[in-house]
Design a protein around this motif. Structure first.
Motif, PDB file in Angstrom:
ATOM      1  N   ARG A  19      47.507  -3.806  30.499  1.00 54.46           N
ATOM      2  CA  ARG A  19      47.604  -5.261  30.541  1.00 54.46           C
ATOM      3  C   ARG A  19      46.552  -5.851  31.474  1.00 54.46           C
ATOM      4  O   ARG A  19      45.965  -6.900  31.168  1.00 54.46           O
ATOM      5  CB  ARG A  19      49.006  -5.684  30.987  1.00 54.46           C
ATOM      6  N   LEU A  23      43.529  -8.616  30.557  1.00 52.83           N
ATOM      7  CA  LEU A  23      43.348  -9.865  31.288  1.00 52.83           C
ATOM      8  C   LEU A  23      41.970  -9.974  31.934  1.00 52.83           C
ATOM      9  O   LEU A  23      41.408 -11.072  32.008  1.00 52.83           O
ATOM     10  CB  LEU A  23      44.438 -10.001  32.350  1.00 52.83           C
ATOM     11  N   GLU A 272      46.740 -14.065  34.496  1.00 53.73           N
ATOM     12  CA  GLU A 272      47.113 -14.578  33.174  1.00 53.73           C
ATOM     13  C   GLU A 272      46.630 -15.998  32.900  1.00 53.73           C
ATOM     14  O   GLU A 272      46.061 -16.257  31.831  1.00 53.73           O
ATOM     15  CB  GLU A 272      48.628 -14.456  32.971  1.00 53.73           C
ATOM     16  N   ALA A 275      42.758 -15.836  32.258  1.00 54.30           N
ATOM     17  CA  ALA A 275      42.421 -15.220  30.980  1.00 54.30           C
ATOM     18  C   ALA A 275      42.788 -16.137  29.819  1.00 54.30           C
ATOM     19  O   ALA A 275      42.024 -16.273  28.849  1.00 54.30           O
ATOM     20  CB  ALA A 275      43.139 -13.877  30.842  1.00 54.30           C
ATOM     21  N   THR A 276      43.944 -16.791  29.927  1.00 56.42           N
ATOM     22  CA  THR A 276      44.386 -17.710  28.871  1.00 56.42           C
ATOM     23  C   THR A 276      43.412 -18.875  28.722  1.00 56.42           C
ATOM     24  O   THR A 276      43.060 -19.285  27.612  1.00 56.42           O
ATOM     25  CB  THR A 276      45.796 -18.226  29.167  1.00 56.42           C
TER      26      THR A 276
END
Length: 283
Positions: A19, A23, A272, A275-276
């Motif tokens: 994960r 990211l 997060e 990255a989003t």
């Protein structure tokens, strides 16, 4: 000696290590977007690939094309030599590093907007840095080159730089595993294309190759039972790709051993939104 299927004892769950990779990938790869490319064109680069090779190879210094090709691994023969050492007649590794950092930080700032000034950014960058400067360097040539550089102090620049370090550390390990499993550089791109649901001739990194050259690569994979008659994965090919990816996570995992379980969770949560935002910006 451990078998390839039993490389390490992972301190953290593989799913969490993977994960982190998911990211850091969009954050680090802003360096390949328009803003850094324009910055390289402004100092005399002829095209995107001049800037790509100048910026990414700069930690290796004035290494010749043969060395850069070996480190980058998955470019077709002759592709590196079209740019290295030509770019070093227009810039220096030191200038290329500065242009890359400044352009990448500007691109990241453009993508994440107000998050660039968020108070929690410093903590996220600190955790990424803690991992990035503690990974093993053995066999990780490009990562070692980045490790020798000063880490930026400005939080957004530090986030880009340290996610790039972690990305290249993982990438160096991935190359080691490809070689250990007898997968050549261009073959690796064909397998990547198939994993993405594309035919080899549709994949951007290899679609430009002469048809006969690309066909020969696919034929070689077919002879090994990895590609079927229609140019798609066989079960063995898919299993090989998945095994290499899982082992790549294992080789990447020691970078995060310095973090506690709580710190790793905090790093994931902190990365997060960045990255989003980069995904949404579609640089």
């Amino acid at each position: 000696m451990s078998r390839p299927e039993e490389l390490t004892t992972m301190r953290h769950p593989q799913a969490k290590v993977h994960r982190v990779f998911e990211l850091i990938e969009p954050i680090a790869t802003v360096t390949f977007s328009e803003v850094p490319t324009e910055a390289f064109l402004a100092i005399g680069m002829r095209n995107y690939w001049d800037g790509y090779f100048a910026g990414r190879a700069a930690p290796l210094g004035y290494a010749p094309a043969e060395v850069v090709h070996a480190v980058f691994y998955n470019f077709a023969d002759g592709e590196v030599a079209r740019h290295i050492p030509w770019v070093w007649g227009k810039t220096t590794p030191e200038e290329a590093l500065a242009v890359r950092e400044q352009g990448s930080t500007a691109a990241l700032r453009q993508a994440v907007g107000n998050l660039a000034d968020a108070p929690e950014l410093a903590r996220v960058a600190d955790l990424a840095t803690k991992a990035a400067v503690s990974a093993p360097t053995e066999g990780r040539v490009l990562y070692a080159g980045l490790r020798a550089l000063a880490v930026p102090t400005e939080p957004l620049a530090r986030l880009w730089h340290t996610t790039t370090m972690l990305r290249e550390h993982r990438g160096d390990g991935h190359n080691l595993l490809l070689a250990a499993h007898g997968v050549g550089g261009t073959e690796a791109h064909v397998l990547m294309a198939l994993a993405a649901g594309m035919r080899a001739e549709e994949f951007g990194r290899v679609h430009h190759l002469p048809k006969a050259q690309l066909s020969a690569v696919v034929d070689g994979l077919r002879d090994r039972g990895l590609v079927d008659a229609d140019g798609g994965f066989t079960d063995a090919g898919r299993e090989l790709k998945e095994r290499i990816e899982a082992l790549t996570d294992e080789l990447a995992a020691p970078a995060y051993d310095v973090l506690t379980a709580a710190e790793l969770d905090e790093l994931i949560a902190g990365l997060e939104p960045y990255a989003t935002a980069v995904h949404a910006a579609d640089l």
